[in-house]
Design a protein around this motif. Structure first.
Motif, PDB file in Angstrom:
ATOM      1  N   SER A   1      -4.573 -36.172   7.375  1.00 35.73           N
ATOM      2  CA  SER A   1      -3.325 -35.750   6.731  1.00 35.73           C
ATOM      3  C   SER A   1      -3.140 -36.519   5.434  1.00 35.73           C
ATOM      4  O   SER A   1      -3.865 -37.493   5.155  1.00 35.73           O
ATOM      5  CB  SER A   1      -2.138 -36.030   7.654  1.00 35.73           C
ATOM      6  OG  SER A   1      -1.916 -37.430   7.732  1.00 35.73           O
ATOM      7  N   GLY A   2      -2.121 -36.095   4.680  1.00 37.98           N
ATOM      8  CA  GLY A   2      -1.818 -36.759   3.423  1.00 37.98           C
ATOM      9  C   GLY A   2      -1.234 -38.149   3.629  1.00 37.98           C
ATOM     10  O   GLY A   2      -1.615 -39.109   2.956  1.00 37.98           O
ATOM     11  N   ALA A   3      -0.305 -38.256   4.585  1.00 43.43           N
ATOM     12  CA  ALA A   3       0.329 -39.558   4.837  1.00 43.43           C
ATOM     13  C   ALA A   3      -0.724 -40.595   5.219  1.00 43.43           C
ATOM     14  O   ALA A   3      -0.689 -41.741   4.757  1.00 43.43           O
ATOM     15  CB  ALA A   3       1.363 -39.427   5.942  1.00 43.43           C
TER      16      ALA A   3
ATOM     17  N   VAL B   1      -2.546 -41.702   2.145  1.00 45.48           N
ATOM     18  CA  VAL B   1      -1.764 -42.653   1.333  1.00 45.48           C
ATOM     19  C   VAL B   1      -1.731 -44.018   2.028  1.00 45.48           C
ATOM     20  O   VAL B   1      -1.882 -45.062   1.377  1.00 45.48           O
ATOM     21  CB  VAL B   1      -0.339 -42.127   1.064  1.00 45.48           C
ATOM     22  CG1 VAL B   1       0.473 -43.153   0.281  1.00 45.48           C
ATOM     23  CG2 VAL B   1      -0.380 -40.812   0.294  1.00 45.48           C
TER      24      VAL B   1
ATOM     25  N   PHE C   1       7.297 -38.593  -3.029  1.00 40.18           N
ATOM     26  CA  PHE C   1       7.062 -38.255  -1.623  1.00 40.18           C
ATOM     27  C   PHE C   1       5.619 -38.600  -1.292  1.00 40.18           C
ATOM     28  O   PHE C   1       4.699 -38.097  -1.918  1.00 40.18           O
ATOM     29  CB  PHE C   1       7.326 -36.766  -1.338  1.00 40.18           C
ATOM     30  CG  PHE C   1       7.136 -36.445   0.122  1.00 40.18           C
ATOM     31  CD1 PHE C   1       8.126 -36.759   1.048  1.00 40.18           C
ATOM     32  CD2 PHE C   1       5.965 -35.869   0.572  1.00 40.18           C
ATOM     33  CE1 PHE C   1       7.931 -36.494   2.402  1.00 40.18           C
ATOM     34  CE2 PHE C   1       5.772 -35.602   1.924  1.00 40.18           C
ATOM     35  CZ  PHE C   1       6.756 -35.907   2.839  1.00 40.18           C
ATOM     36  N   HIS C   2       5.450 -39.489  -0.315  1.00 38.01           N
ATOM     37  CA  HIS C   2       4.101 -39.912   0.056  1.00 38.01           C
ATOM     38  C   HIS C   2       3.791 -39.670   1.529  1.00 38.01           C
ATOM     39  O   HIS C   2       2.720 -40.050   2.000  1.00 38.01           O
ATOM     40  CB  HIS C   2       3.908 -41.399  -0.280  1.00 38.01           C
ATOM     41  CG  HIS C   2       4.061 -41.701  -1.746  1.00 38.01           C
ATOM     42  ND1 HIS C   2       3.244 -41.126  -2.703  1.00 38.01           N
ATOM     43  CD2 HIS C   2       4.936 -42.486  -2.422  1.00 38.01           C
ATOM     44  CE1 HIS C   2       3.614 -41.572  -3.906  1.00 38.01           C
ATOM     45  NE2 HIS C   2       4.627 -42.374  -3.771  1.00 38.01           N
ATOM     46  N   GLY C   3       4.729 -39.041   2.271  1.00 42.97           N
ATOM     47  CA  GLY C   3       4.476 -38.758   3.683  1.00 42.97           C
ATOM     48  C   GLY C   3       5.603 -39.300   4.549  1.00 42.97           C
ATOM     49  O   GLY C   3       6.602 -39.809   4.039  1.00 42.97           O
TER      50      GLY C   3
ATOM     51  N   GLU D   1       2.650 -40.148  -8.098  1.00 43.24           N
ATOM     52  CA  GLU D   1       2.191 -38.753  -8.136  1.00 43.24           C
ATOM     53  C   GLU D   1       2.156 -38.325  -9.612  1.00 43.24           C
ATOM     54  O   GLU D   1       3.176 -38.466 -10.291  1.00 43.24           O
ATOM     55  CB  GLU D   1       3.185 -37.826  -7.428  1.00 43.24           C
ATOM     56  CG  GLU D   1       3.368 -38.031  -5.953  1.00 43.24           C
ATOM     57  CD  GLU D   1       4.723 -37.463  -5.497  1.00 43.24           C
ATOM     58  OE1 GLU D   1       4.802 -36.259  -5.223  1.00 43.24           O
ATOM     59  OE2 GLU D   1       5.701 -38.232  -5.422  1.00 43.24           O
TER      60      GLU D   1
ATOM     61  N   GLU E   1       7.514 -32.655  -4.093  1.00 40.32           N
ATOM     62  CA  GLU E   1       8.711 -32.475  -3.256  1.00 40.32           C
ATOM     63  C   GLU E   1       9.987 -32.676  -4.071  1.00 40.32           C
ATOM     64  O   GLU E   1      11.017 -32.086  -3.770  1.00 40.32           O
ATOM     65  CB  GLU E   1       8.699 -33.456  -2.076  1.00 40.32           C
ATOM     66  CG  GLU E   1       7.481 -33.375  -1.180  1.00 40.32           C
ATOM     67  CD  GLU E   1       7.355 -32.044  -0.471  1.00 40.32           C
ATOM     68  OE1 GLU E   1       6.242 -31.492  -0.485  1.00 40.32           O
ATOM     69  OE2 GLU E   1       8.355 -31.548   0.075  1.00 40.32           O
TER      70      GLU E   1
ATOM     71  N   ASP F   1      -1.345 -40.477  -6.011  1.00 46.43           N
ATOM     72  CA  ASP F   1      -1.161 -39.583  -4.872  1.00 46.43           C
ATOM     73  C   ASP F   1      -1.353 -38.160  -5.388  1.00 46.43           C
ATOM     74  O   ASP F   1      -0.456 -37.590  -6.006  1.00 46.43           O
ATOM     75  CB  ASP F   1       0.231 -39.775  -4.262  1.00 46.43           C
ATOM     76  CG  ASP F   1       0.452 -38.862  -3.056  1.00 46.43           C
ATOM     77  OD1 ASP F   1      -0.329 -37.909  -2.878  1.00 46.43           O
ATOM     78  OD2 ASP F   1       1.415 -39.101  -2.306  1.00 46.43           O
TER      79      ASP F   1
ATOM     80  N   VAL G   1      -2.161 -35.661  -3.339  1.00 48.90           N
ATOM     81  CA  VAL G   1      -2.169 -34.845  -2.118  1.00 48.90           C
ATOM     82  C   VAL G   1      -1.767 -33.401  -2.438  1.00 48.90           C
ATOM     83  O   VAL G   1      -2.355 -32.448  -1.921  1.00 48.90           O
ATOM     84  CB  VAL G   1      -1.251 -35.463  -1.039  1.00 48.90           C
ATOM     85  CG1 VAL G   1      -1.028 -34.497   0.115  1.00 48.90           C
ATOM     86  CG2 VAL G   1      -1.849 -36.774  -0.526  1.00 48.90           C
ATOM     87  N   GLN G   2      -0.769 -33.245  -3.330  1.00 55.86           N
ATOM     88  CA  GLN G   2      -0.301 -31.890  -3.658  1.00 55.86           C
ATOM     89  C   GLN G   2      -0.936 -31.351  -4.943  1.00 55.86           C
ATOM     90  O   GLN G   2      -1.219 -30.162  -5.062  1.00 55.86           O
ATOM     91  CB  GLN G   2       1.231 -31.888  -3.789  1.00 55.86           C
ATOM     92  CG  GLN G   2       1.839 -30.504  -3.784  1.00 55.86           C
ATOM     93  CD  GLN G   2       3.342 -30.501  -3.479  1.00 55.86           C
ATOM     94  OE1 GLN G   2       4.071 -29.661  -3.961  1.00 55.86           O
ATOM     95  NE2 GLN G   2       3.821 -31.404  -2.663  1.00 55.86           N
TER      96      GLN G   2
ATOM     97  N   LYS H   1      -3.943 -31.693   1.662  1.00 57.37           N
ATOM     98  CA  LYS H   1      -3.534 -30.317   1.389  1.00 57.37           C
ATOM     99  C   LYS H   1      -4.706 -29.411   0.953  1.00 57.37           C
ATOM    100  O   LYS H   1      -5.442 -28.942   1.809  1.00 57.37           O
ATOM    101  CB  LYS H   1      -2.373 -30.300   0.394  1.00 57.37           C
ATOM    102  CG  LYS H   1      -1.114 -30.970   1.002  1.00 57.37           C
ATOM    103  CD  LYS H   1       0.187 -30.623   0.313  1.00 57.37           C
ATOM    104  CE  LYS H   1       1.379 -31.025   1.172  1.00 57.37           C
ATOM    105  NZ  LYS H   1       2.111 -32.182   0.714  1.00 57.37           N
TER     106      LYS H   1
HETATM  107  C1  PLP Z   1       2.552 -33.414   1.456  1.00 59.03           C
HETATM  108  C2  PLP Z   1       2.405 -34.690   0.737  1.00 59.03           C
HETATM  109  C3  PLP Z   1       2.112 -35.884   1.413  1.00 59.03           C
HETATM  110  C4  PLP Z   1       2.060 -35.976   2.917  1.00 59.03           C
HETATM  111  O1  PLP Z   1       1.055 -35.181   3.469  1.00 59.03           O
HETATM  112  P1  PLP Z   1       1.076 -34.889   5.048  1.00 59.03           P
HETATM  113  O2  PLP Z   1      -0.217 -34.163   5.270  1.00 59.03           O
HETATM  114  O3  PLP Z   1       2.292 -34.082   5.329  1.00 59.03           O
HETATM  115  O4  PLP Z   1       1.112 -36.206   5.725  1.00 59.03           O
HETATM  116  C5  PLP Z   1       1.923 -37.024   0.667  1.00 59.03           C
HETATM  117  N1  PLP Z   1       2.018 -37.007  -0.683  1.00 59.03           N
HETATM  118  C6  PLP Z   1       2.290 -35.876  -1.367  1.00 59.03           C
HETATM  119  C7  PLP Z   1       2.355 -35.915  -2.851  1.00 59.03           C
HETATM  120  C8  PLP Z   1       2.507 -34.679  -0.689  1.00 59.03           C
HETATM  121  O5  PLP Z   1       2.809 -33.566  -1.357  1.00 59.03           O
END
Ligand code: PLP
Length: 401
Positions: free
Chosen positions: A95-97, A100, A129-131, A181, A186, A214, A216-217, A243
């Motif tokens: 997962s993203g969290a 991170v 937003f990091h999780g 980010e 978010e 970060d 992730v998105q 993601k």
């Molecule tokens: C969604 C997101 C996360 C968390 O990812 P999860 O898979 O829900 O744990 C972390 N950082 C960013 C920038 C995100 O958009």
């Protein structure tokens, strides 16, 4: 509807049965155009033949072995990710969290390995937003997500996003890294300027800090670049991704340079599921498509078309749309009407968009969308805007009554 699922989500009364490309079919049989891709997850849409083939093929061979053995699919995916980025090493997560979290641990361990175990503090940004783990909500700094969950994890200094001077002023004797980010998702598609991001890179270089991005998105093609950091021309020391890399299958990773990863030796970190053969086979299939010559240029060009169309929507409906933001296919419609109402109006027009902070509706379609589907989406969003104008007009004439 009664549900046994823990009620932490206010779910729409809508379930999808199957999907194809950018289209989702509800259990009622109704078709929706998907401008959300999960939440920037289904990067190649639904039922992509190459991803389905990779999943089915590996599913029939081997799902799991543990990280006590060599995993050829993970080796290959890591090699391809390092080949295409700043990184020398990759650690896979689910997962993203978790990605991170691993990035935070790597940064702290680096400072410790350099003889500075006291440099454990990390500068983070408001709106981030990091999780949802304890460490990642502490890093994000949103008090709403910490409320009632006990003391937040020590070691994060949260300053205004985009404010280089505030970041500089927050650097103290215990600071070891900056986590940011490139585009806050978010928070409502808040784009970090190239000047801000380059400034953070320079601050890190000047003060012996690690820069953690970060992505992730923003990562894996979403902004029209493989990673969003390419838009400002900076290179991080550590990067969290998730993601889009799994195309809908749970897969994340953190990437690091050899130097930044120097504390992460045998026994320092682990995961049961991370980097399993099934997830990394799908990740490889995603890269087959995203790294194909021309694919990212197409995303950039489709993004420009979509953004132009959304700006047209703003021109046509200034009472509904305040501003259009974002890069590539990571776009946001800042609204003058409540975002929840807009998302519902869009859903009534059979198009999915995703609410975010700052009263923004996120537009994050699968990267394989076509010009025709963009035009169709814009026409549905135009219809959604008109819902408000007829109700605004009705309210006005009632008031004038
Ligand atoms: C969604 C997101 C996360 C968390 O990812 P999860 O898979 O829900 O744990 C972390 N950082 C960013 C920038 C995100 O958009």
């Amino acid at each position: 509807m009664t549900s046994s699922l823990l009620p932490t989500y206010a779910r729409a009364d809508l379930a999808f049965d199957h999907g194809n490309g950018v289209w989702l079919t509800a259990t009622t049989g109704e078709r929706y155009l998907d401008f959300g891709a999960g939440i920037a997850v289904a990067s190649l849409g639904y039922s992509h033949p190459h991803l389905v083939e990779a999943l089915v093929k590996q599913g029939g061979k081997l799902w799991h072995t543990s990280n006590l053995f060599q995993i050829p699919e993970a080796e290959r995916l890591a090699a391809r990710l390092t080949e295409a980025t700043f990184a020398d090493y990759v650690f896979f997560t689910n997962s993203g969290a978790e990605a991170v979290e691993g990035a935070i641990k790597t940064a702290r361990k680096y400072q410790s390995a350099c003889g500075h175990p006291d440099k454990y503090r990390i500068i983070t940004f408001k709106g981030a937003f990091h999780g949802r783990t304890i460490a990642t909500v502490s890093a994000g700094g949103n008090p709403k997500y910490m409320e009632g969950f006990g003391p937040k994890l020590e070691g994060f200094d949260n300053v205004e996003f985009g404010d280089l001077e505030a970041a500089k002023a927050a650097i103290g004797p215990h600071t070891g890294a900056i986590l940011v980010e490139p585009i806050q998702g978010e928070a409502g598609i808040r784009v970090g300027s190239a000047e801000f991001l380059r400034g953070l890179r320079a601050l890190c270089d000047e003060h012996g800090l690690l820069l953690i991005l970060d992505e992730v998105q923003t990562g894996v093609g979403r902004t029209g670049k493989f990673f969003a950091c390419e838009l400002s021309g900076i290179k991080p020391d550590i990067m969290a991704i998730a993601k889009g890399i799994g195309g809908g299958f749970p897969l994340g990773a953190f990437l690091a340079t050899r130097e930044a990863a120097k504390g992460m030796v045998v026994g320092t970190h682990g995961t049961t599921y991370g980097g399993n053969p099934l997830a990394t086979s799908v990740g490889n299939a995603v890269l087959d498509v995203v790294l194909k010559p021309g694919f990212l240029a197409d995303v950039a060009s489709l993004g420009a078309t979509l953004k132009r169309g959304l700006v047209g929507l703003q021109d046509a409906h200034p009472g509904v749309v305040a501003e259009i933001r974002g890069e590539g296919l990571m776009l946001g419609i800042a609204l003058r009407v409540p975002v929840a109402d807009f998302v519902a109006a869009a859903r009534a027009e059979k198009i999915v968009v995703i609410p975010a902070g700052d009263n923004v509706a996120r537009v994050l379609p699968p990267l394989i969308i076509t010009e025709e589907e963009i035009a169709e989406g814009l026409s549905r969003l135009d219809a959604a805007c008109r819902h408000f104008e007829s109700s605004q007009a009705a309210a006005l004439s009632e008031a004038e009554g």
